[in-house]
Design an enzyme around this catalytic site. Structure first.
Site, PDB file in Angstrom:
ATOM      1  CG  ASP A 321      -1.787   1.175   1.357  1.00  0.00           C
ATOM      2  OD1 ASP A 321      -2.433   1.524   0.357  1.00  0.00           O
ATOM      3  OD2 ASP A 321      -1.829   1.781   2.443  1.00  0.00           O
ATOM      4  CG  ASP A 518      -1.590   2.250   7.091  1.00  0.00           C
ATOM      5  OD1 ASP A 518      -1.983   2.200   5.904  1.00  0.00           O
ATOM      6  OD2 ASP A 518      -1.635   3.266   7.782  1.00  0.00           O
ATOM      7  CG  ASP A 522      -4.529  -1.214   3.371  1.00  0.00           C
ATOM      8  OD1 ASP A 522      -4.902  -1.102   2.193  1.00  0.00           O
ATOM      9  OD2 ASP A 522      -3.763  -0.412   3.932  1.00  0.00           O
TER      10      ASP A 522
END
Length: 621
Positions: A321, A518, A522
């Site tokens: 990410d 995080d 996600d």
């Protein structure tokens, strides 16, 4: 010889008021010494009785352990130890039986030591859970159980106290040691109103803090639950070893039977049983795995179970990410551009930050934090109206202030905010501001790439990762701009949580995949990956619950460290198993051909135990 198939001992043994394993060793040594004295004095019958008497209690404990394992559906290799002691007693080899008993008890004591060493980092975390707190109410202090603390309570932290819950520092600067959570050795300073985490230690003067989360919802309570899960887990490779152990047992019995049948010497069969050790399979693997998990915990990496550790060794694709992972996830003021210079930069920031005190938007919070860092005096805003995600308007210090996106501000003021954006770096966030209906300027915020991001990406490649995919909900042009600074296989932007989940599923269908993220968005992707790595139990609870690995410290290189620790742990476990089994088989063959008598075989078996356990403990380093 060692325990059956898992590290923990039977509950009934653990409940005894002394160390049963040490007691068995003392008993075996006492019997061996006393029987030896009797034998040297010429009392052969007495020596046999003493050696047999010292062996029988050990055999009884072993049989209880075996029955306990069988009831759980597990066939333990300690059957070999039971067979060898029983056979030695039946064949009249009382000395050999006593030596085997001593080696078995010594192996269990060695196991206890190895288990404690392997879990030292995890045990240190669990042992620091505070039970009470000093709550301040109506001007007086009272010591209360931490379960009674509620958000808003004021508590006093004395020097050396462990913070029992999450909270915010009140009225001063606190010096806290967060090493138990993050692995970082140096204490850090936390300013007034700054968050402090449960499990940290007050490394400075006493300070007060307000409670923000109940004890059972605190960061440290969550970490403790993860640690307990890691301690109780059983890795897939250990379950495979359990099945291999059954085959090893059959091989042992066949070799012992063949040695007796071909030579007609029952002592050869006894020697084979004595030298056959299950330690490489049933002890080296768990010790190595829990050592690796413990080593990772010491660096601020919580690997929840052995299955996650094994999965890390197979990763060939990394999906990562952007916000909060490759970047810090916190916007910082990079530039303030005023329009025609009629308002100073700090004054513009002061007015906008004062207004933004009424908003909980992350960018608003970043502007308030920057203003306080610059020690600007903020005024309470009045008549505030906010359009979520667009902008905010209100009255500050007698001024009519408008702040937000360029389109929002342009529609409510004179002047063109877009004219001030020339030369801005792609990916920067812009807050436009107008005062009394006139464009005042723009504030440029940026969430910079982590300093070590490029090195970590390179490290993934060196570690055997074949594909690195940048997946983000940010605009595609922002993601593309970031991808030019790091070496990735693909960069995908404009992803919803569902679309990110689809990306992970597609990649996982082709190769073992690690997802690093995080945020709450996600969490589904972390759960769908072969192994999910959450950047912080300090962040989203949802992501840290679904991930197999949780990084407690705000450092991306720990994701690479998790791969490296897992690979080294697996290599050490494999070395221990392969080397130990080869030594055991060699000893069994020597015994079968009459080159290794029972007593010497028992000593050889114990040497193998020591070698494989010490090798397994190398995963701690």
């Amino acid at each position: 010889m060692t325990d059956t198939t898992t590290l923990p001992q039977s509950p009934w043994i653990a409940a005894l008021p002394f160390s049963p394993r040490l007691g068995l060793v003392v008993l075996a040594l006492a019997g061996l010494a006393t029987g030896g004295v009797a034998a040297m004095a010429g009392s052969t019958d007495a020596s046999r009785v003493i050696w047999s008497g010292a062996t029988l209690p050990i055999l009884l404990v072993l049989l209880v352990e075996i029955v306990t394992s069988l009831r759980k559906g597990s066939v333990g290799l300690d059957l070999v130890a039971a067979l060898s002691m029983t056979a030695a007693l039946l064949f009249g080899e009382a000395l050999a039986a006593n030596v085997v008993g001593l080696m078995y008890a010594g192996g269990q004591l060695l196991e206890q030591f190895a288990e404690g060493r392997a879990k030292r980092e995890l045990t240190a975390l669990l042992g620091r859970v505070p039970r009470t707190a000093m709550r301040k109410r109506d001007g007086t202090l009272e010591e209360v159980p931490i379960g009674e603390l509620v958000p808003g309570d004021l508590i006093l932290l004395r020097a050396g106290d462990t913070l029992p819950v999450d909270g915010k520092v009140v009225g001063t600067t606190a010096i806290v040691d967060e090493s138990a959570l993050t692995g970082e050795p140096l204490p850090v300073s936390r300013m007034a109103d700054e968050a402090v985490l449960s499990g940290s230690i007050n490394a400075g003067d006493a300070f007060e803090m307000t409670v923000t989360h109940p004890a059972d919802e605190s960061t440290y309570a969550h970490i403790v639950r993860l640690v307990e899960q890691a301690q109780q887990s059983k890795a897939p490779v250990v379950r495979v070893a359990d099945r291999l152990a059954v085959w090893f047992l059959l091989v042992t019995v066949v070799i012992a039977g063949a040695a007796w049948w071909s030579s007609g010497d029952h002592l050869r069969a006894l020697a084979v049983l004595v030298v056959a050790t299950p330690c490489p399979l049933i002890l080296a693997l768990p010790v190595a795995l829990i050592s690796g998990i413990s080593r990772a915990a010491g660096q601020g990496i919580l690997i929840k179970n052995g299955g996650a550790l094994e999965a890390l060794t197979r990763v060939r694709t990394v999906i990562i990410d952007k916000t909060g992972t490759l970047t810090h996830g916190v916007a910082h003021v990079a530039d303030i551009r005023t329009f025609d210079g009629w308002l100073g930069a700090n004054e513009l920031l002061r007015l906008v930050a004062s207004l933004d005190q009424a908003s909980n938007h992350v960018i608003a919070q970043a502007l308030v934090a920057e203003a306080r860092r610059r020690k600007l005096v903020l005024e309470p805003p009045l008549a505030v109206t906010e359009e979520t995600g667009a902008g905010i308007s209100g009255r500050v210090d007698g001024y009519e202030v408008t702040a937000g996106g360029s389109r929002y501000v342009a529609a409510r003021s004179e002047g063109d905010p877009y004219a001030l954006r020339a030369g801005l770096e792609s990916g920067a966030a812009v807050v436009a501001a107008a005062v009394n209906g006139r464009l005042a300027g723009i504030i440029v915020l940026h969430d910079p790439l982590r300093d070590d991001a490029a090195d970590v990406i390179e490290g993934f490649t060196r570690h055997g990762v074949q594909r690195i995919v940048l997946a983000s909900g940010d605009r595609q042009e922002v993601v593309d701009a970031l991808a030019t600074r790091i070496r990735v296989t693909a960069a995908i932007g404009d992803l919803t949580p569902e679309a990110k989940l689809d990306v992970v599923r597609r990649e996982a269908a082709h190769a073992p995949t690690m997802m690093v993220g995080d945020g709450v968005n996600d969490a589904p992707a972390l759960a769908a990956a072969t192994v999910g790595v959450a950047m912080g139990a300090l962040g989203s609870a949802a992501s840290s619950q679904t991930a197999g690995v949780v990084i407690l410290v705000d450092r991306l290189d720990r994701a690479l460290g998790a791969l490296e620790i897992a690979a080294r742990t697996r290599a050490i476990a494999t070395q221990s198993v392969a080397g130990g089994l080869l030594l055991s088989l060699a000893g069994m063959l020597f015994a079968a051909f009459g080159f290794l008598p029972p007593v010497a075989g028992a000593l050889f078996q114990e040497a193998i135990d020591i070698v494989v356990i010490l090798n397994a403990l190398r995963a701690l380093r």
